[in-house]
Structure formats: C-alpha cells, structure tokens
Design an enzyme around this catalytic site. Structure first.
Site, PDB file in Angstrom:
ATOM      1  N   LYS A  14       0.823  -1.221   0.000  1.00  0.00           N
ATOM      2  CA  LYS A  14       0.000   0.000   0.000  1.00  0.00           C
ATOM      3  C   LYS A  14       0.851   1.263   0.000  1.00  0.00           C
ATOM      4  O   LYS A  14       0.560   2.231  -0.718  1.00  0.00           O
ATOM      5  CB  LYS A  14      -0.933   0.020   1.220  1.00  0.00           C
ATOM      6  CG  LYS A  14      -1.993  -1.054   1.235  1.00  0.00           C
ATOM      7  CD  LYS A  14      -2.983  -0.881   2.376  1.00  0.00           C
ATOM      8  CE  LYS A  14      -2.367  -0.894   3.752  1.00  0.00           C
ATOM      9  NZ  LYS A  14      -1.774  -2.205   4.104  1.00  0.00           N
ATOM     10  N   LYS A  31      -2.255   9.049   6.552  1.00  0.00           N
ATOM     11  CA  LYS A  31      -2.341   7.686   7.093  1.00  0.00           C
ATOM     12  C   LYS A  31      -3.413   7.680   8.167  1.00  0.00           C
ATOM     13  O   LYS A  31      -3.323   8.413   9.163  1.00  0.00           O
ATOM     14  CB  LYS A  31      -0.986   7.272   7.678  1.00  0.00           C
ATOM     15  CG  LYS A  31      -0.960   5.866   8.268  1.00  0.00           C
ATOM     16  CD  LYS A  31      -0.902   4.799   7.205  1.00  0.00           C
ATOM     17  CE  LYS A  31      -0.748   3.408   7.847  1.00  0.00           C
ATOM     18  NZ  LYS A  31      -0.602   2.354   6.842  1.00  0.00           N
ATOM     19  N   GLU A  93      -4.354   6.328   3.225  1.00  0.00           N
ATOM     20  CA  GLU A  93      -3.873   4.953   3.349  1.00  0.00           C
ATOM     21  C   GLU A  93      -4.376   4.342   4.647  1.00  0.00           C
ATOM     22  O   GLU A  93      -4.163   4.883   5.731  1.00  0.00           O
ATOM     23  CB  GLU A  93      -2.347   4.896   3.308  1.00  0.00           C
ATOM     24  CG  GLU A  93      -1.824   3.464   3.355  1.00  0.00           C
ATOM     25  CD  GLU A  93      -0.304   3.353   3.396  1.00  0.00           C
ATOM     26  OE1 GLU A  93       0.180   2.242   3.661  1.00  0.00           O
ATOM     27  OE2 GLU A  93       0.392   4.370   3.181  1.00  0.00           O
ATOM     28  N   ALA A  95      -4.680   0.814   7.249  1.00  0.00           N
ATOM     29  CA  ALA A  95      -3.681  -0.090   7.830  1.00  0.00           C
ATOM     30  C   ALA A  95      -4.150  -1.527   7.677  1.00  0.00           C
ATOM     31  O   ALA A  95      -5.342  -1.823   7.806  1.00  0.00           O
ATOM     32  CB  ALA A  95      -3.477   0.240   9.310  1.00  0.00           C
TER      33      ALA A  95
END
Length: 196
Positions: A14, A31, A93, A95
């Site tokens: 990713k 993130k 993004e 996790a």
C-alpha cells in the site's frame, strides 16, 4: 478527489503505491492510523519529498493490531471520530486489510463505508492471495464502495490474474516494488485512468 488505498492483507505494498501516486499526481497523503515505527509517512517522504503529508489520524507506538495497541497504551479514541484532512486531492492509506481493527469495535471497512470515497485495492502474489483478494472485492462490493482498480504488486503471475479477472471482472494493473526510484512516466501512463 479523495481516494482510499486499501489492502487485501498487511504488507502487500500500500505504501509503495501511495508514494508513487502522490508523487506522480500531486496528491496529499494521510495515514488513517499508524501502528509502530518507522512510520509509513517516512517512506512517502523519502520517495516523494514534495508531497504534503498530514499528521496521521492516530499514532500507536505498539506495532500490532490497533485494538491491541489502544488497550496496551491506554488510549481513548473512537475510530469513526478520526477526521479526514481538508484537501481536495487526498490519498488516504488504511492499515492492514479491510477487516483490520481500527479500535475495539470497528474495522477499516466500517470507516470506509461511513466516509465513502473510491478506493484502490492493493494485493500481492502469495499462496492464499486469491482467497484474500476475492474476499476483499466482495466486501467492498457489498458495502457499495467504488473500486477504481486492483493493483497487484510484484512480478505478474498470469494464472492468478486470469482467475481473478474471469471470476471478479475487475481491472488489474501491475506495479513492481521499488528500492531506488519511481518510474514516473510509466506510472502516470498506467494509472492516470484512476483520476477520471
């Protein structure tokens, strides 16, 4: 446009995709939750130093599932309360995989379903990847989340691609892991359709 980068599993690429996408298309990076160090944002900065990187939604020192890190570090947050930065061109993004816990009661997919934006699904070739890929595609489709493409990291495996393509009818694009530099022209040519 805001776009999620999600994975079929952890460590599938990713962040590799995110760094290249941000660099080539001038996107900001966020993130959603960072568990452990080094931070993924450090990788983004290394390969795309001009990218604007927002502070992660939640930072956990514990390199483990976020619900475990939250408990061990005695943090008090609710995953669905994480605010997305105000940016017109934002790559988000996540996790781990789609069902990786965000806290003790919700998973990444719950967040994506609550705050809907298109996504790019990232996969990697390994034994079990067909199962993980199809489960991820099914989950996204059930939640009516737009899938821009499936990006497979690493050397192309024709048997995998042909099965996934015939079964799920999803567009597959390939990207090799990189160590030194991003081939910006090739990346732009391969992925510009995502912005359409």
């Amino acid at each position: 446009m805001k776009i999620y980068v999600v994975g079929i599993h952890t460590d599938v690429g990713k962040t590799h995709f995110s760094a290249a996408f941000c660099k080539v298309f001038g996107y900001d990076y966020f993130k959603l939750i960072q568990a452990g160090e080094p931070k993924d944002s450090e990788f983004i900065h290394k390969f795309s130093p001009a990218t604007h990187i927002f502070k992660e939604g939640i930072f956990l020192k514990t390199s483990a599932s976020p619900h475990k890190g939250k408990r061990l570090e005695r943090l008090n947050y609710k995953g669905l309360d994480i605010n997305l930065p105000k940016s017109e061109n934002l790559l988000i993004e996540t996790a781990g995989g789609l069902f990786t816990p965000l806290d003790e009661s919700v998973v990444m997919l719950d967040y994506i379903s609550t705050f809907k934006h298109p996504c790019v699904l990232i996969g990697k070739y390994y034994l079990g990847a067909i199962n993980h890929t199809l489960l991820s595609l099914e989950a996204l489709n059930q939640r009516q989340i737009s899938i821009k493409t499936l990006v497979m990291m690493g050397k192309k495996e024709e048997d995998f691609d042909s099965f996934i393509n015939s079964y799920a009818k999803v567009k597959i694009v390939h990207l090799d892991f990189y160590k030194d530099k991003i081939e910006t022209n090739a990346f732009k040519k391969a992925f510009s359709f995502i912005l359409e």
